[in-house]
Design an enzyme around this catalytic site. Structure first.
Site, mmCIF file in Angstrom:
data_model
loop_
_atom_site.group_PDB
_atom_site.id
_atom_site.type_symbol
_atom_site.label_atom_id
_atom_site.label_comp_id
_atom_site.label_asym_id
_atom_site.label_seq_id
_atom_site.Cartn_x
_atom_site.Cartn_y
_atom_site.Cartn_z
ATOM 1 N N TYR A 18 0.843 -1.197 0.000
ATOM 2 C CA TYR A 18 0.000 0.000 0.000
ATOM 3 C C TYR A 18 0.884 1.256 0.000
ATOM 4 C CZ TYR A 18 -3.742 3.217 1.357
ATOM 5 O OH TYR A 18 -4.634 4.259 1.399
ATOM 6 N N HIS A 22 1.394 4.099 -3.053
ATOM 7 C CA HIS A 22 1.125 5.520 -2.812
ATOM 8 C C HIS A 22 2.387 6.372 -2.950
ATOM 9 C CE1 HIS A 22 -2.847 4.301 -1.523
ATOM 10 N NE2 HIS A 22 -3.188 5.574 -1.594
ATOM 11 N N TYR A 41 -3.770 16.196 2.177
ATOM 12 C CA TYR A 41 -4.349 14.855 2.284
ATOM 13 C C TYR A 41 -3.345 13.929 2.961
ATOM 14 C CZ TYR A 41 -7.006 10.794 0.399
ATOM 15 O OH TYR A 41 -7.748 9.655 0.226
ATOM 16 N N TRP A 76 -7.434 3.629 -10.499
ATOM 17 C CA TRP A 76 -6.720 3.567 -9.218
ATOM 18 C C TRP A 76 -7.432 2.614 -8.263
ATOM 19 C CZ3 TRP A 76 -2.050 4.763 -7.532
ATOM 20 C CH2 TRP A 76 -1.820 4.770 -6.156
ATOM 21 N N TRP A 77 -8.747 2.713 -8.185
ATOM 22 C CA TRP A 77 -9.495 1.800 -7.312
ATOM 23 C C TRP A 77 -9.267 0.347 -7.715
ATOM 24 C CZ3 TRP A 77 -14.667 4.907 -7.595
ATOM 25 C CH2 TRP A 77 -14.596 6.004 -6.720
#
Length: 104
Positions: A18, A22, A41, A76-77
């Site tokens: 993950y 990112h 963010y 992306w999802w």
């Protein structure tokens, strides 16, 4: 500007991947997030529960809802779906968090 927070769930043992994904966020996705009004963010991980806690700022005229309609967000999802809990539409399952305290 409004600050919001929400929770997602990472599958156990997937935190390194993950983070790697990112760290190499697609430039066109970062551009789409900014264009929707998202700023400052952050995503935090609770190793004990595998919960991801996201915090971001957005203006009153944000366009976050429209992100779901973009090709880059859907890609992306799909790219992240093997790492986290997702709904039938492929988007991450999110739980909005209620602000309990703020100190400026």
């Amino acid at each position: 500007m409004e600050t919001i927070a929400f929770r997602m769930r990472l599958h156990p043992g997937k935190q390194d991947e993950y983070r790697r994904r990112h760290d190499a966020i697609w430039p066109e996705l970062a551009d789409a997030l900014r264009a929707a009004g998202i700023s400052d963010y952050w995503i935090f991980l609770d190793d004990d529960t595998h919960h991801l806690f996201a915090v971001l700022r957005r203006p009153a005229d944000h366009r976050i809802a429209q992100l779901a309609e973009t090709d880059v967000m859907r890609r992306w999802w799909a790219y992240m779906a093997d790492l986290m809990a997702t709904g039938p539409d492929g988007r991450p399952v999110e739980k909005a968090l209620e602000p309990m305290f703020h100190l400026e």
